[in-house]
Design a protein around this motif. Sequence first.
Motif, PDB file in Angstrom:
ATOM      1  N   VAL A 146     -88.263 -70.984   6.098  1.00 60.12           N
ATOM      2  CA  VAL A 146     -87.212 -71.164   5.093  1.00 60.12           C
ATOM      3  C   VAL A 146     -86.748 -69.774   4.675  1.00 60.12           C
ATOM      4  O   VAL A 146     -87.467 -68.785   4.850  1.00 60.12           O
ATOM      5  CB  VAL A 146     -87.688 -71.963   3.855  1.00 60.12           C
ATOM      6  CG1 VAL A 146     -88.117 -73.368   4.249  1.00 60.12           C
ATOM      7  CG2 VAL A 146     -88.791 -71.252   3.112  1.00 60.12           C
TER       8      VAL A 146
ATOM      9  N   ALA B 167     -88.329 -79.431   0.524  1.00 62.63           N
ATOM     10  CA  ALA B 167     -88.139 -78.915   1.884  1.00 62.63           C
ATOM     11  C   ALA B 167     -88.541 -77.449   2.001  1.00 62.63           C
ATOM     12  O   ALA B 167     -88.907 -76.994   3.079  1.00 62.63           O
ATOM     13  CB  ALA B 167     -86.683 -79.096   2.319  1.00 62.63           C
ATOM     14  N   ARG B 168     -88.492 -76.704   0.892  1.00 61.32           N
ATOM     15  CA  ARG B 168     -88.859 -75.278   0.942  1.00 61.32           C
ATOM     16  C   ARG B 168     -90.284 -75.038   0.436  1.00 61.32           C
ATOM     17  O   ARG B 168     -90.698 -73.904   0.281  1.00 61.32           O
ATOM     18  CB  ARG B 168     -87.862 -74.445   0.136  1.00 61.32           C
ATOM     19  CG  ARG B 168     -86.463 -74.523   0.692  1.00 61.32           C
ATOM     20  CD  ARG B 168     -85.512 -73.545   0.055  1.00 61.32           C
ATOM     21  NE  ARG B 168     -85.306 -73.815  -1.372  1.00 61.32           N
ATOM     22  CZ  ARG B 168     -84.537 -73.084  -2.161  1.00 61.32           C
ATOM     23  NH1 ARG B 168     -83.897 -72.033  -1.671  1.00 61.32           N
ATOM     24  NH2 ARG B 168     -84.398 -73.380  -3.436  1.00 61.32           N
ATOM     25  N   TRP B 169     -91.058 -76.099   0.239  1.00 60.34           N
ATOM     26  CA  TRP B 169     -92.449 -75.960  -0.188  1.00 60.34           C
ATOM     27  C   TRP B 169     -93.290 -75.727   1.071  1.00 60.34           C
ATOM     28  O   TRP B 169     -93.959 -76.612   1.568  1.00 60.34           O
ATOM     29  CB  TRP B 169     -92.918 -77.205  -0.909  1.00 60.34           C
ATOM     30  CG  TRP B 169     -92.300 -77.451  -2.258  1.00 60.34           C
ATOM     31  CD1 TRP B 169     -91.084 -77.039  -2.696  1.00 60.34           C
ATOM     32  CD2 TRP B 169     -92.879 -78.199  -3.319  1.00 60.34           C
ATOM     33  NE1 TRP B 169     -90.861 -77.490  -3.969  1.00 60.34           N
ATOM     34  CE2 TRP B 169     -91.956 -78.208  -4.377  1.00 60.34           C
ATOM     35  CE3 TRP B 169     -94.070 -78.871  -3.481  1.00 60.34           C
ATOM     36  CZ2 TRP B 169     -92.201 -78.842  -5.585  1.00 60.34           C
ATOM     37  CZ3 TRP B 169     -94.324 -79.521  -4.679  1.00 60.34           C
ATOM     38  CH2 TRP B 169     -93.395 -79.494  -5.722  1.00 60.34           C
TER      39      TRP B 169
ATOM     40  N   ARG C 237     -85.831 -81.736  -3.678  1.00 59.76           N
ATOM     41  CA  ARG C 237     -86.774 -82.233  -2.675  1.00 59.76           C
ATOM     42  C   ARG C 237     -87.547 -81.033  -2.143  1.00 59.76           C
ATOM     43  O   ARG C 237     -87.028 -79.923  -2.104  1.00 59.76           O
ATOM     44  CB  ARG C 237     -86.080 -83.020  -1.570  1.00 59.76           C
ATOM     45  CG  ARG C 237     -85.074 -82.284  -0.783  1.00 59.76           C
ATOM     46  CD  ARG C 237     -84.373 -83.217   0.235  1.00 59.76           C
ATOM     47  NE  ARG C 237     -83.525 -82.436   1.076  1.00 59.76           N
ATOM     48  CZ  ARG C 237     -83.866 -81.930   2.247  1.00 59.76           C
ATOM     49  NH1 ARG C 237     -85.056 -82.177   2.740  1.00 59.76           N
ATOM     50  NH2 ARG C 237     -83.026 -81.210   2.941  1.00 59.76           N
TER      51      ARG C 237
ATOM     52  N   HIS D 178     -92.604 -85.874  -3.055  1.00 58.60           N
ATOM     53  CA  HIS D 178     -92.809 -87.074  -2.227  1.00 58.60           C
ATOM     54  C   HIS D 178     -93.460 -88.219  -3.001  1.00 58.60           C
ATOM     55  O   HIS D 178     -94.395 -88.848  -2.529  1.00 58.60           O
ATOM     56  CB  HIS D 178     -93.652 -86.750  -0.990  1.00 58.60           C
ATOM     57  CG  HIS D 178     -93.042 -85.718  -0.106  1.00 58.60           C
ATOM     58  ND1 HIS D 178     -91.848 -85.897   0.545  1.00 58.60           N
ATOM     59  CD2 HIS D 178     -93.456 -84.471   0.226  1.00 58.60           C
ATOM     60  CE1 HIS D 178     -91.557 -84.821   1.258  1.00 58.60           C
ATOM     61  NE2 HIS D 178     -92.505 -83.938   1.071  1.00 58.60           N
TER      62      HIS D 178
ATOM     63  N   ASP E  91     -86.551 -77.327  -6.990  1.00 64.37           N
ATOM     64  CA  ASP E  91     -85.876 -78.021  -5.887  1.00 64.37           C
ATOM     65  C   ASP E  91     -85.947 -79.537  -6.077  1.00 64.37           C
ATOM     66  O   ASP E  91     -86.976 -80.069  -6.501  1.00 64.37           O
ATOM     67  CB  ASP E  91     -86.514 -77.660  -4.546  1.00 64.37           C
ATOM     68  CG  ASP E  91     -86.077 -76.298  -4.035  1.00 64.37           C
ATOM     69  OD1 ASP E  91     -85.251 -75.634  -4.698  1.00 64.37           O
ATOM     70  OD2 ASP E  91     -86.558 -75.900  -2.957  1.00 64.37           O
TER      71      ASP E  91
ATOM     72  N   TYR F  50     -92.659 -73.153  10.964  1.00 54.83           N
ATOM     73  CA  TYR F  50     -91.630 -73.659  10.049  1.00 54.83           C
ATOM     74  C   TYR F  50     -91.163 -72.482   9.201  1.00 54.83           C
ATOM     75  O   TYR F  50     -91.974 -71.674   8.757  1.00 54.83           O
ATOM     76  CB  TYR F  50     -92.229 -74.758   9.173  1.00 54.83           C
ATOM     77  CG  TYR F  50     -91.255 -75.427   8.235  1.00 54.83           C
ATOM     78  CD1 TYR F  50     -90.381 -76.402   8.695  1.00 54.83           C
ATOM     79  CD2 TYR F  50     -91.229 -75.101   6.880  1.00 54.83           C
ATOM     80  CE1 TYR F  50     -89.486 -77.028   7.833  1.00 54.83           C
ATOM     81  CE2 TYR F  50     -90.340 -75.732   6.018  1.00 54.83           C
ATOM     82  CZ  TYR F  50     -89.476 -76.690   6.498  1.00 54.83           C
ATOM     83  OH  TYR F  50     -88.602 -77.311   5.643  1.00 54.83           O
TER      84      TYR F  50
END
Length: 178
Positions: free
Chosen positions: A114, A158-160, A156, A68, A154, A112
């Motif tokens: 993943v 999103a899987r952090w 982006r 980010h 990754d 959340y």
Amino acid sequence: MANRTWKPYALRGVLLGACMAFAAHAADAPVAANPATVQLIAAGKPALSLDAKALAAMPHEEVTASAHDEPASQWRGVKLEDVLAQAGVSLDKPLRGRALASFVRVTASDKYQVVFALSDLDPTLGHTQVLLVDARDGKALDKDGPFRLLVPGDKRPARWVRSVTSIEIVDGGTTDRP
């Protein structure tokens, strides 16, 4: 002035409605998990709790990564494949057959989730680098912790996953097919 008579059953209805509204709200509230543990769940094996002390005793790796548009940070954590080994799932031999359909589901405290195909973590196949981190820039994680998933490759983050509460190994190779 109208003559009002007290009707106890009317009050019961009001109280019952209030209790139902409270119960519905409470059911939607997130379940508080022990913030200092991660549950490891593998089919056919007893669940295992991994706490900060157990994680600290495992071999750690350090990576530099950013997300980010933040400045790069130094992250410290344990390889996910080493965490899976604690639950009895070893990736020391190449996966074959049914095992190729298995996957890992990681869940956060806010629910959340993943997933990673187990084959993506296999060193002879995908070998995706995934860490369960417990430190950033030499300090314990604060709002993102106490454990966070980090996937430095990754594009982006999103899987952090922040505030990891469970890691589940799911056998996707069932033979029950329509």
